[in-house]
Design a protein around this motif. Sequence first.
Motif, PDB file in Angstrom:
ATOM      1  N   ASP A 131      -1.178  19.723  -1.251  1.00 53.77           N
ATOM      2  CA  ASP A 131      -0.639  20.652  -0.262  1.00 53.77           C
ATOM      3  C   ASP A 131       0.663  20.118   0.334  1.00 53.77           C
ATOM      4  O   ASP A 131       1.507  20.873   0.782  1.00 53.77           O
ATOM      5  CB  ASP A 131      -1.643  20.892   0.870  1.00 53.77           C
ATOM      6  N   LYS A 132       0.807  18.833   0.321  1.00 56.62           N
ATOM      7  CA  LYS A 132       2.009  18.169   0.846  1.00 56.62           C
ATOM      8  C   LYS A 132       2.736  17.457  -0.291  1.00 56.62           C
ATOM      9  O   LYS A 132       3.149  16.309  -0.168  1.00 56.62           O
ATOM     10  CB  LYS A 132       1.621  17.151   1.918  1.00 56.62           C
ATOM     11  N   LEU A 133       2.877  18.135  -1.419  1.00 54.51           N
ATOM     12  CA  LEU A 133       3.397  17.516  -2.640  1.00 54.51           C
ATOM     13  C   LEU A 133       4.751  16.845  -2.441  1.00 54.51           C
ATOM     14  O   LEU A 133       4.977  15.740  -2.914  1.00 54.51           O
ATOM     15  CB  LEU A 133       3.464  18.551  -3.771  1.00 54.51           C
ATOM     16  N   GLN A 134       5.658  17.483  -1.735  1.00 51.96           N
ATOM     17  CA  GLN A 134       6.989  16.894  -1.548  1.00 51.96           C
ATOM     18  C   GLN A 134       6.902  15.543  -0.850  1.00 51.96           C
ATOM     19  O   GLN A 134       7.486  14.557  -1.305  1.00 51.96           O
ATOM     20  CB  GLN A 134       7.890  17.831  -0.758  1.00 51.96           C
ATOM     21  N   GLU A 135       6.129  15.457   0.234  1.00 52.88           N
ATOM     22  CA  GLU A 135       5.995  14.188   0.951  1.00 52.88           C
ATOM     23  C   GLU A 135       5.278  13.145   0.090  1.00 52.88           C
ATOM     24  O   GLU A 135       5.619  11.964   0.131  1.00 52.88           O
ATOM     25  CB  GLU A 135       5.233  14.377   2.267  1.00 52.88           C
ATOM     26  N   PHE A 136       4.288  13.589  -0.691  1.00 51.76           N
ATOM     27  CA  PHE A 136       3.564  12.672  -1.579  1.00 51.76           C
ATOM     28  C   PHE A 136       4.503  12.099  -2.635  1.00 51.76           C
ATOM     29  O   PHE A 136       4.502  10.895  -2.903  1.00 51.76           O
ATOM     30  CB  PHE A 136       2.386  13.399  -2.227  1.00 51.76           C
ATOM     31  N   GLU A 163       6.572   9.460  -1.089  1.00 56.57           N
ATOM     32  CA  GLU A 163       5.825   8.223  -0.879  1.00 56.57           C
ATOM     33  C   GLU A 163       5.648   7.471  -2.192  1.00 56.57           C
ATOM     34  O   GLU A 163       5.695   6.245  -2.228  1.00 56.57           O
ATOM     35  CB  GLU A 163       4.457   8.517  -0.244  1.00 56.57           C
ATOM     36  N   LEU A 164       5.443   8.199  -3.309  1.00 56.98           N
ATOM     37  CA  LEU A 164       5.302   7.534  -4.603  1.00 56.98           C
ATOM     38  C   LEU A 164       6.581   6.809  -4.991  1.00 56.98           C
ATOM     39  O   LEU A 164       6.544   5.720  -5.534  1.00 56.98           O
ATOM     40  CB  LEU A 164       4.930   8.542  -5.692  1.00 56.98           C
ATOM     41  N   GLY A 165       7.732   7.418  -4.731  1.00 57.56           N
ATOM     42  CA  GLY A 165       9.012   6.790  -5.055  1.00 57.56           C
ATOM     43  C   GLY A 165       9.846   7.655  -5.980  1.00 57.56           C
ATOM     44  O   GLY A 165       9.445   8.746  -6.394  1.00 57.56           O
ATOM     45  N   ASN A 166      10.991   7.157  -6.345  1.00 62.49           N
ATOM     46  CA  ASN A 166      11.974   7.887  -7.140  1.00 62.49           C
ATOM     47  C   ASN A 166      11.491   8.091  -8.579  1.00 62.49           C
ATOM     48  O   ASN A 166      10.937   7.193  -9.184  1.00 62.49           O
ATOM     49  CB  ASN A 166      13.290   7.097  -7.136  1.00 62.49           C
ATOM     50  N   PRO A 226       0.824  -1.210   0.000  1.00 59.70           N
ATOM     51  CA  PRO A 226       0.000   0.000   0.000  1.00 59.70           C
ATOM     52  C   PRO A 226       0.861   1.264   0.000  1.00 59.70           C
ATOM     53  O   PRO A 226       2.070   1.219   0.231  1.00 59.70           O
ATOM     54  CB  PRO A 226      -0.767  -0.107   1.317  1.00 59.70           C
ATOM     55  N   TYR A 227       0.186   2.379  -0.220  1.00 59.25           N
ATOM     56  CA  TYR A 227       0.766   3.698  -0.012  1.00 59.25           C
ATOM     57  C   TYR A 227       0.283   4.173   1.351  1.00 59.25           C
ATOM     58  O   TYR A 227      -0.866   3.933   1.711  1.00 59.25           O
ATOM     59  CB  TYR A 227       0.295   4.681  -1.086  1.00 59.25           C
ATOM     60  N   VAL A 228       1.155   4.832   2.098  1.00 57.20           N
ATOM     61  CA  VAL A 228       0.781   5.313   3.426  1.00 57.20           C
ATOM     62  C   VAL A 228       0.842   6.836   3.419  1.00 57.20           C
ATOM     63  O   VAL A 228       1.909   7.420   3.236  1.00 57.20           O
ATOM     64  CB  VAL A 228       1.719   4.734   4.517  1.00 57.20           C
ATOM     65  N   PHE A 229      -0.309   7.467   3.609  1.00 54.75           N
ATOM     66  CA  PHE A 229      -0.417   8.920   3.582  1.00 54.75           C
ATOM     67  C   PHE A 229      -0.470   9.504   4.993  1.00 54.75           C
ATOM     68  O   PHE A 229      -1.134  10.506   5.245  1.00 54.75           O
ATOM     69  CB  PHE A 229      -1.652   9.343   2.792  1.00 54.75           C
ATOM     70  N   GLU A 230       0.257   8.900   5.909  1.00 55.47           N
ATOM     71  CA  GLU A 230       0.260   9.353   7.295  1.00 55.47           C
ATOM     72  C   GLU A 230       0.765  10.787   7.413  1.00 55.47           C
ATOM     73  O   GLU A 230       0.370  11.524   8.312  1.00 55.47           O
ATOM     74  CB  GLU A 230       1.114   8.403   8.142  1.00 55.47           C
ATOM     75  N   PHE A 231       1.614  11.212   6.492  1.00 56.24           N
ATOM     76  CA  PHE A 231       2.166  12.563   6.531  1.00 56.24           C
ATOM     77  C   PHE A 231       1.081  13.638   6.412  1.00 56.24           C
ATOM     78  O   PHE A 231       1.313  14.794   6.726  1.00 56.24           O
ATOM     79  CB  PHE A 231       3.218  12.763   5.435  1.00 56.24           C
TER      80      PHE A 231
END
Length: 180
Positions: free
Chosen positions: A47-52, A55-58, A22-27
């Motif tokens: 709004d939290k694009l950098q953290e998203f 989470e998506l990956g490189n 899964p993806y975890v959007f806890e941030f």
Amino acid sequence: MEMVHSSSSIEKADPKLIVRDPYVFEFLGLKAADVMDESDLESQLLDKLQEFLLELGNGFCFEARQKRILIGDTYGFVDLVFYQRLLKCHILIDLKLDAFSHEYIGLLNTYVSWFKENMMTSGDNPPVGILLCTQKDHTLVEYALAGMDNRLFVSKYQLELPDKEAMRKFLEEKMREIHD
């Protein structure tokens, strides 16, 4: 996940190695009750694009939100559009606030097919579609994807990691499965 490959092997990279589940959007700091609709979740993620992106990956590069496309006489809106540098393709993400339903995959397949026909440029690989939902029945997903030519994935997302007790029970169950 960091991928270090020669440029020729990157072009042939398998999306299965990039798409998480899964993806975890806890941030986001949200509870399920805080998310009222899909556009609310989308806004929180952007709004939290950098953290998203982390989470998506490189290799994910943000391209569009609610990308409007005209298919025949009907407008469609792709929730989130990224370009994946390592795969050299567009990644279309459709967000759902509920469990997987086979109807969702048909719409995502339509968008991916449109992108393949209208947005691919020389050197691009075919686009990838990711349906993010709160729950998924692996068997239903398998049948819903059967026979589709496009590269489509269904991944679960969660707004927070399970508590320690739930994680302990999960690990104990998996250990019993391994030893049986």
